[in-house]
Scaffold this active site. Structure first.
Site, short mmCIF file in Angstrom:
data_model
loop_
_atom_site.label_atom_id
_atom_site.label_comp_id
_atom_site.label_asym_id
_atom_site.label_seq_id
_atom_site.Cartn_x
_atom_site.Cartn_y
_atom_site.Cartn_z
N THR A 87 4.66 2.65 -9.21
CA THR A 87 5.21 2.49 -10.56
C THR A 87 4.17 1.73 -11.36
OG1 THR A 87 7.45 2.35 -9.66
CG2 THR A 87 7.12 1.58 -11.91
N LYS A 162 10.41 7.22 -15.34
CA LYS A 162 10.75 6.07 -14.49
C LYS A 162 11.12 4.85 -15.36
CE LYS A 162 10.61 3.26 -10.83
NZ LYS A 162 11.45 3.31 -9.67
N LYS A 237 9.46 -6.28 -13.35
CA LYS A 237 8.23 -5.50 -13.52
C LYS A 237 8.51 -4.22 -14.32
CE LYS A 237 5.19 -2.40 -11.06
NZ LYS A 237 4.77 -1.74 -9.84
P1 NAD Z 1 4.15 -3.70 -1.30
O1 NAD Z 1 3.57 -4.91 -1.93
O2 NAD Z 1 5.04 -3.84 -0.12
O3 NAD Z 1 2.98 -2.65 -0.92
C1 NAD Z 1 1.80 -2.48 -1.66
C2 NAD Z 1 0.67 -2.33 -0.64
O4 NAD Z 1 -0.54 -2.06 -1.35
C3 NAD Z 1 0.43 -3.59 0.18
O5 NAD Z 1 0.45 -3.29 1.56
C4 NAD Z 1 -0.94 -4.07 -0.27
O6 NAD Z 1 -1.69 -4.73 0.73
C5 NAD Z 1 -1.58 -2.76 -0.68
N1 NAD Z 1 -2.72 -2.93 -1.58
C6 NAD Z 1 -2.85 -3.78 -2.63
N2 NAD Z 1 -4.05 -3.64 -3.20
C7 NAD Z 1 -4.71 -2.67 -2.50
C8 NAD Z 1 -5.98 -2.06 -2.62
N3 NAD Z 1 -6.84 -2.42 -3.58
N4 NAD Z 1 -6.32 -1.10 -1.72
C9 NAD Z 1 -5.45 -0.73 -0.74
N5 NAD Z 1 -4.23 -1.27 -0.58
C10 NAD Z 1 -3.86 -2.22 -1.45
O7 NAD Z 1 4.94 -2.95 -2.49
P2 NAD Z 1 6.04 -1.79 -2.34
O8 NAD Z 1 7.40 -2.40 -2.38
O9 NAD Z 1 5.65 -0.88 -1.24
O10 NAD Z 1 5.86 -1.06 -3.76
C11 NAD Z 1 4.79 -0.17 -4.01
C12 NAD Z 1 5.04 0.51 -5.36
O11 NAD Z 1 6.29 1.19 -5.32
C13 NAD Z 1 5.11 -0.46 -6.54
O12 NAD Z 1 4.44 0.13 -7.63
C14 NAD Z 1 6.60 -0.60 -6.79
O13 NAD Z 1 6.89 -0.93 -8.13
C15 NAD Z 1 7.09 0.78 -6.43
N6 NAD Z 1 8.51 0.85 -6.02
C16 NAD Z 1 9.00 -0.04 -5.12
C17 NAD Z 1 10.35 0.06 -4.75
C18 NAD Z 1 10.92 -0.92 -3.75
O14 NAD Z 1 12.16 -0.97 -3.61
N7 NAD Z 1 10.11 -1.69 -3.03
C19 NAD Z 1 11.17 1.05 -5.31
C20 NAD Z 1 10.61 1.97 -6.17
C21 NAD Z 1 9.28 1.87 -6.54
#
Ligand code: NAD
Length: 290
Positions: A87, A162, A237
């Site tokens: 997102t 979204k 966010k």
């Molecule tokens: P998270 O923080 O658990 O995962 C993100 C991952 O990206 C981490 O493992 C981090 O180490 C990695 N990362 C960061 N910088 C990086 C880089 N430069 N290179 C490679 N890896 C890198 O977050 P999440 O909950 O998995 O969410 C991910 C996305 O999904 C976000 O944009 C969030 O808004 C969206 N989202 C989350 C949910 C939810 O319920 N968690 C629901 C819908 C959408």
């Protein structure tokens, strides 16, 4: 088909696992040390993408997406698909799409709804901005990771869908919680409140499917001490992204703006950080009219 998956956190990890379980060769990269069953973790993003037919990213925000895109696009195969499921703000999605296209790569912005539970169960909803060619190319992956994929139009439109959806969700959750708090103070019991509203014109997903009152309605994070679910931090966010989008096109969004301010105070000054976004209800319970 070989898939390179970058960003194997709460969402990306189970999504990558589901693809591997379905028989695809999945190669993963993350800046943190991660392990995902059946996914080969490599030590550079270049290694992750250079022989992949599809690259999927699931990253925290637009700045990180742009920096990752700048590193990987030059190493991706001509004609391969770049499917970003993070997102992010609409502008970042459009700029990544533009650079991808200039390298002969097919970009898709495909943020998801359904949370960690949906990622694990393979029941996410994808809202997708791209050319039809890209949508058709990624369709079998959407079918594995999700239950529905909606083509919303050109690049950026997935993110637009979204932010609009989650702006409605944030404002509706606030409205549902403040109405429960008012009902409490008027002496109306919560079960009666739920029974009426869930079958009347005040009904919504927040009330009917994700009721913020513990012990009432379907099972929800309220019944689990407001452990997320969908955290207030992530709701904040998304509401901030909705207001950035609204400003960029001069759209008047007073309800979204107020919901954003309430979640900002809740997360940054009250005790909302780390709690489910439905924990607005105990927050309203404690407050009196200003
Ligand atoms: P998270 O923080 O658990 O995962 C993100 C991952 O990206 C981490 O493992 C981090 O180490 C990695 N990362 C960061 N910088 C990086 C880089 N430069 N290179 C490679 N890896 C890198 O977050 P999440 O909950 O998995 O969410 C991910 C996305 O999904 C976000 O944009 C969030 O808004 C969206 N989202 C989350 C949910 C939810 O319920 N968690 C629901 C819908 C959408």
């Amino acid at each position: 088909m070989r898939i390179g998956f970058i960003g194997l956190g709460n969402m990306g990890g189970p999504m990558a696992h589901n693809l591997a379980k379905a028989g695809f060769e999945v190669v993963g990269f993350d800046t943190q040390e991660v392990k995902v069953d059946q996914v080969k973790i490599v030590s550079t993003s270049k290694e992750c993408v250079s022989n992949s037919d599809v690259v999927i990213t699931m990253l925290p925000n637009g700045e990180i997406l742009k920096s990752v895109a700048n590193k990987i696009i030059q190493h991706m195969r001509h004609g391969s698909i770049f499917l970003d499921c993070s997102t992010v703000d609409v502008e970042s999605a459009k700029s990544v799409a533009e650079i991808s296209e200039s390298y002969g790569i097919i970009p898709l912005d495909a943020p998801v709804s359904g949370g960690i539970g949906g990622a694990e169960a393979g029941t996410l909803t994808f809202m997708v901005g791209c050319q039809m060619e890209g949508f058709n190319g990624a369709k079998k992956l959407f079918d594995i990771m999700g239950q529905k994929a909606v083509h919303c139009g050109n690049s950026g439109n997935g993110q637009s869908a979204k932010v609009c959806n989650n702006m409605i969700l944030g404002a509706t959750m606030v409205a549902t919680c403040e109405a429960f708090s008012l009902a409490d103070k008027l002496g109306l019991d919560r079960q009666s409140m739920f029974d009426v509203v869930s079958t009347s014109s005040g009904y919504s997903w927040s009330m009917n499917a994700y009721c913020p009152a513990p012990g009432i309605g379907p099972n929800s994070p309220a019944d689990n001490n407001y452990i997320p679910g969908f955290s207030s931090d992530l709701m904040l966010k998304d509401l901030i992204l909705s207001q950035i989008a609204a400003e960029s096109v001069d759209a008047d969004t007073p309800m979204g703006n107020l919901a954003m301010k309430l979640y900002k105070t809740f997360v940054e000054e009250e005790d909302g950080s780390g709690k489910d976004f439905s924990a607005m209800l105990p927050r309203f319970e404690k407050k009196s009219r200003d």
